[in-house]
Design an enzyme around this catalytic site. Structure first.
Site, PDB file in Angstrom:
ATOM      1  N   THR A 554      66.963  60.365  71.697  1.00 45.59           N
ATOM      2  CA  THR A 554      68.024  60.366  70.696  1.00 45.59           C
ATOM      3  C   THR A 554      67.650  59.436  69.540  1.00 45.59           C
ATOM      4  OG1 THR A 554      69.294  58.458  71.506  1.00 45.59           O
ATOM      5  CG2 THR A 554      69.617  60.562  72.653  1.00 45.59           C
ATOM      6  N   LYS A 578      63.749  54.582  67.328  1.00 40.42           N
ATOM      7  CA  LYS A 578      63.177  53.376  66.715  1.00 40.42           C
ATOM      8  C   LYS A 578      64.175  52.220  66.597  1.00 40.42           C
ATOM      9  CE  LYS A 578      61.797  56.127  63.399  1.00 40.42           C
ATOM     10  NZ  LYS A 578      61.580  57.421  64.061  1.00 40.42           N
ATOM     11  N   GLU A 605      55.479  54.433  71.964  1.00 44.20           N
ATOM     12  CA  GLU A 605      54.373  54.886  71.109  1.00 44.20           C
ATOM     13  C   GLU A 605      54.868  55.782  69.982  1.00 44.20           C
ATOM     14  OE1 GLU A 605      51.253  54.783  69.404  1.00 44.20           O
ATOM     15  OE2 GLU A 605      50.694  54.224  71.450  1.00 44.20           O
ATOM     16  N   VAL A 608      56.146  55.063  66.002  1.00 45.25           N
ATOM     17  CA  VAL A 608      55.294  55.066  64.809  1.00 45.25           C
ATOM     18  C   VAL A 608      54.240  56.163  64.974  1.00 45.25           C
ATOM     19  CG1 VAL A 608      53.744  53.742  63.342  1.00 45.25           C
ATOM     20  CG2 VAL A 608      55.595  52.574  64.551  1.00 45.25           C
ATOM     21  N   ALA A 610      54.594  59.442  65.672  1.00 40.42           N
ATOM     22  CA  ALA A 610      54.845  60.518  66.646  1.00 40.42           C
ATOM     23  C   ALA A 610      53.834  60.455  67.785  1.00 40.42           C
ATOM     24  CB  ALA A 610      54.845  61.884  65.955  1.00 40.42           C
ATOM     25  N   LEU A 612      50.555  60.139  67.586  1.00 38.57           N
ATOM     26  CA  LEU A 612      49.320  59.403  67.300  1.00 38.57           C
ATOM     27  C   LEU A 612      49.274  58.095  68.085  1.00 38.57           C
ATOM     28  CD1 LEU A 612      49.102  59.777  63.401  1.00 38.57           C
ATOM     29  CD2 LEU A 612      47.770  61.007  65.117  1.00 38.57           C
ATOM     30  N   GLY A 663      62.274  70.266  61.206  1.00 43.26           N
ATOM     31  CA  GLY A 663      62.314  69.165  62.167  1.00 43.26           C
ATOM     32  C   GLY A 663      61.481  67.965  61.793  1.00 43.26           C
ATOM     33  N   GLU A 666      64.707  62.989  60.266  1.00 44.45           N
ATOM     34  CA  GLU A 666      65.758  62.635  61.209  1.00 44.45           C
ATOM     35  C   GLU A 666      66.946  63.563  60.960  1.00 44.45           C
ATOM     36  OE1 GLU A 666      65.560  60.418  63.551  1.00 44.45           O
ATOM     37  OE2 GLU A 666      63.776  59.277  62.994  1.00 44.45           O
ATOM     38  N   ASP A 677      63.454  54.556  57.528  1.00 44.76           N
ATOM     39  CA  ASP A 677      62.600  54.956  58.658  1.00 44.76           C
ATOM     40  C   ASP A 677      61.222  54.302  58.541  1.00 44.76           C
ATOM     41  OD1 ASP A 677      62.152  56.700  61.027  1.00 44.76           O
ATOM     42  OD2 ASP A 677      60.646  57.592  59.721  1.00 44.76           O
ATOM     43  N   LYS A 681      59.302  51.404  60.939  1.00 43.33           N
ATOM     44  CA  LYS A 681      57.970  51.608  61.516  1.00 43.33           C
ATOM     45  C   LYS A 681      57.024  50.461  61.185  1.00 43.33           C
ATOM     46  CE  LYS A 681      58.311  56.657  61.615  1.00 43.33           C
ATOM     47  NZ  LYS A 681      57.879  57.942  61.010  1.00 43.33           N
TER      48      LYS A 681
END
Length: 814
Positions: A554, A578, A605, A608, A610, A612, A663, A666, A677, A681
């Site tokens: 969520t 986050k 993970e 920041v 997705a 990666l 998508g 957010e 956002d 990060k």
């Protein structure tokens, strides 16, 4: 002669008794003694009925009526009508005697041990008589023999001690003169030397069979029950438990003593010296080989043969400086317990002689504590010894195996496994034979402990993770899809078994202790109960599974604030949310601290980049001793998509709308476009680099008009974008005129952090960043000029779900 014993479930009803008859019939012409328990549940019913009668509760007659109805119904179903009358007459006569005994307990308001033995013996006596008559009616050469005429004991009512000399003599004489092929005997019951009813203790039917087998030097003793032998652990608590083909007498005694209810602990004693093998067989699967118990076969080299437990245990501790170096303290302590008929299950004593700790049954601990306090009253009065300390609601878990003594590290492996799953150990004991290692734990942790230990010692290193997933929108649904797709691969190649136990969205939630089918989870969730975050947590906590993982898909602040509750209960947290890691620094640090304290991984993970491995790479740099000097990054896949797609032939509004629909943003796109956002990060990366920062310390050079930032709905936000289209086109033209591209950049250097839209010239690492890709440049002491670069897709449901999945696998490999 062969001896067979059938337990309560094997003779629970006429259908099961017919299965028993088929097994006995298959013996052919071999002579056999068939020992039977009371019909399933009757012994407990007799105990409850006698207790009610002793309390002068008239409802005892209702229980008595139930007992009568079950036995009469069994006769009518099993015995042909033409020979029923004699059997019914005998049963009614015995039930009348039982009624008189219960009436006596009711009238005097008391139940003595002697009277209790008389009452409870009716269960076996009635079932054995009925089964014997049924065998005869089916054409078997059978007879009934009252075990009270064979087994002689002392007058220790409730758990009498056998006089083996007299018993063996009686058995030899009877079976020598008995012409019938099959003799049906009631288990559990016996008689004292004075002729009074006694019993051999709960589970004593096994003991009866062993006594008869030993007296007759039988070649084999078969214990027929409702499972396929003795298991590596209790199969009701450990689904992966397996039947053990062969174990030694000593291992069987240890396992049965520590709660393996398939076998009554004293059973092995009469036959051990004569080396009579025992077969544990399943009445409902007679072809299954079951478990053979005999002398040690070296266990095929296996160390731990089983994991058992005994519940309803309390610890009784005596401690104080007055115990050190004083002879006779232990003698007085144990003598006191012995004189009060207290059975000790476990003993441990500190080498300093400062304390003695014993495990006793919950029902005995109050009497034991009072007796010990009375014995040491003088020392307690003089403050040399403290009053007895009692700890309740405990369970003993034990590893058992003959070969454990020749293998190093088993204790460490056991305690490490329990520790990793936050199972607190209250006391430890290991016998001198090293055949048993026992640990006392909280009763509420027993299922987790047994499953954890079984996984460690028996499951070929396959680790089971139990997932509780909150949020099944774009990311959550992709995550469940990926688990379903990869489950077989994970089990085969990585030795990980992933089970989704709970799922919740904002409307409903569903739990399945056996694992939710990922083929049909949407339908199950649709039929679930009303969603409630607190109830969800309470359920995860009460299930208390090993290797539990809470997965938060969520963007909800309330969910993020619940992470400490999960971590404190040894429940790992994996999240793409986050909010937690970018909230107050103290909250972030507390989460990291709780993760270490309670051995519950906290992985994020996907906060920041997705999927990666940005945070993971950073962690490795820090762990290896490197120090971050500067971070430059494009961290918003949604903003990168927007500015890579936006030009003078398309409106800014349409591009942002497209990003939301695909998508990339957010649910609330202002979080992305306002820079919040990206601020979160870069804040997380700075914190993971070892710097203490809060989000208010970050400078945000927003490109959005103030009116757009202050909108309170998505509709109003998108309307504002249309209104200020000229401003957005001006930004694009300024960059294009300078042959630059617009990128939203985050930078951290020397403790200062800022985010904002920048014009990136050709040749820069950010210039050719396509689509929704992210890129991070780590400038460190080891990479001062040419940075370490992590680059790739940084947004989208699939890659975010894969990042969450990767964190789950990391936990599996911890």
């Amino acid at each position: 002669m062969k001896v067979l014993k059938f337990g309560g479930t094997s003779v629970a009803n006429p259908q099961n008794i017919n299965k028993v008859k088929n097994i006995v019939q298959d013996l052919g012409q071999e002579k056999a003694a068939v020992v039977v328990s009371a019909f399933g549940g009757i012994t407990d019913l007799l105990l409850d009925t006698s207790h009610l009668a002793s309390l002068q509760d008239p409802t005892y007659t209702e229980s008595l009526k139930t007992i009568e109805e079950r036995h009469l119904a069994a006769v009518k179903e099993l015995i042909p009508i033409q020979v029923q009358s004699t059997v019914l007459s005998k049963i009614k006569s015995d039930l009348n005697v039982l009624e008189t005994l219960l009436e006596g307990a009711y009238l005097i308001g008391e139940l003595t041990p002697k009277l209790s033995d008389k009452i409870v013996s009716f269960g076996e006596l009635l079932s054995a008589y009925i089964i014997g008559e049924y065998f005869k009616s089916e054409g078997l050469d059978a007879t009934f023999k009252d075990s009270r005429e064979l087994i002689i004991t002392d007058s220790n009512y409730g758990k009498a001690n056998v006089d083996f000399s007299s018993t063996t003599k009686n058995c030899n004489q009877f079976f020598k003169e008995n012409p019938c092929q099959i003799t049906v005997l009631p288990g559990f019951v016996s008689s004292s030397g004075t002729g009074d009813n006694t019993t051999l203790g709960r589970g004593g039917s096994d003991y009866t069979a062993a006594i008869v087998a030993a007296a007759q030097n039988s070649e084999f003793l078969e214990i027929w029950t409702d499972v396929n032998g003795m298991y590596t652990a209790n199969p009701k608590l450990v689904k992966q438990a397996k039947a053990v083909p062969h174990i030694s007498y000593e291992e069987a005694m240890e396992l049965s003593h520590f709660g393996a209810k398939v076998l009554y602990p004293p059973t092995i004693q009469p036959i051990l010296g004569k080396e009579i093998p025992i077969a544990i067989k399943n009445t409902f699967d007679p072809e299954n080989p079951g478990t053979i118990i005999s002398k040690n076969d070296n266990g095929n080299g296996k160390t731990v043969r089983g994991i058992s437990h005994v519940g309803n245990i309390s610890l009784l501790s005596l401690e104080g400086p007055g115990m050190i170096g004083i002879p006779g303290i232990s003698k007085r302590f144990f003598e006191t317990l012995s004189l009060n008929n207290i059975s000790i299950v476990l003993i441990t004593q500190a080498s300093s002689e400062h304390s003695i700790c014993v495990g006793v049954a919950d029902e005995d601990v109050e009497i034991a504590a009072e007796a010990v306090n009375e014995t040491f009253a003088y020392e307690m009065q003089n403050r040399k010894i403290k009053p007895a300390i009692v700890e309740r609601d405990l369970t003993i878990v034990a590893l058992v195996g003959d070969n454990m003594k020749s293998h190093q590290g088993l204790s460490g492996k056991m305690f490490s496994t329990l520790g990793k799953n936050n199972v607190n150990i209250r006391a430890i004991a290991q016998g001198a034979s090293e055949r048993n290692i026992s640990a006392v734990i909280k009763k509420e942790d027993v299922k987790k402990a047994l499953n954890s230990l079984h996984e460690t010692f028996f499951e070929e290193n396959i680790k089971q993770l139990n997932l509780f997933v909150m949020g099944v929108g774009n990311v959550g649904s992709k995550f469940l899809e990926q688990i379903h797709q990869q489950r077989k691969y994970l089990k085969k190649e990585l030795k990980l078994n992933l089970r989704v136990i709970g799922i919740s969205n904002s409307r409903t939630m569903v739990f399945d202790e056996n694992g939710i089918s990922l083929k049909d989870w949407q339908n199950q969730l649709g039929k679930g109960e009303k969603a409630d975050k607190q109830t969800f947590f309470d359920t995860v906590k009460s299930l208390n599974y090993r290797n539990s993982v809470f997965v938060d898909n969520t963007a909800n602040n309330e969910v993020a604030q619940s992470y400490p509750d999960y971590l404190k209960n040894n429940i790992s947290v994996v999240t793409c949310n986050k909010i937690a890691c970018s909230s107050d620094y103290d909250f972030y640090k507390n989460l990291k601290s709780l993760s270490k304290q309670f051995n519950a991984p906290f992985l994020f993970e996907t906060n920041v980049g997705a999927g990666l491995p940005i945070i993971d790479t950073l962690k490795h740099l820090i762990a290896s001793g490197d120090k971050v000097k500067k971070i430059q990054a494009v961290l918003s896949g949604s903003l990168n998509f927007v500015f890579n797609t936006f030009n003078d032939s398309v409106t800014f509004h349409d591009v942002v709308k497209q990003a939301q629909e695909q998508g990339y943003t957010e649910p609330d796109p202002t979080i992305d476009l306002s820079g919040v956002d990206v601020m979160r990060k870069i804040l997380i990366l700075a914190r993971e680099s070892g710097y203490e920062l809060d989000i208010d310390d970050i400078e945000n050079e927003s490109f959005l008009p103030k009116e757009s930032l202050e909108t309170n709905s998505n509709e109003a936000f998108f309307e504002s974008l249309i209104k200020y289209e000229d401003d957005f086109q001006k930004l694009y033209k300024q960059a294009a005129d300078q042959d630059c591209k617009l990128k939203y950049v985050a930078q951290f250097e020397e403790g200062k952090t800022k985010v904002g839209l920048q014009k990136i010239p050709k040749g820069h690492d950010f210039y050719n960043l396509e689509g929704s890709d992210n890129i991070v440049l780590f400038f460190t002491e080891r990479y001062p000029n040419q940075p370490l670069i992590v680059k790739g897709a940084g947004a989208g449901a699939d890659v975010t779900a894969s990042g969450i999945f990767a964190d789950i696998i990391r936990i599996g490999n911890f």
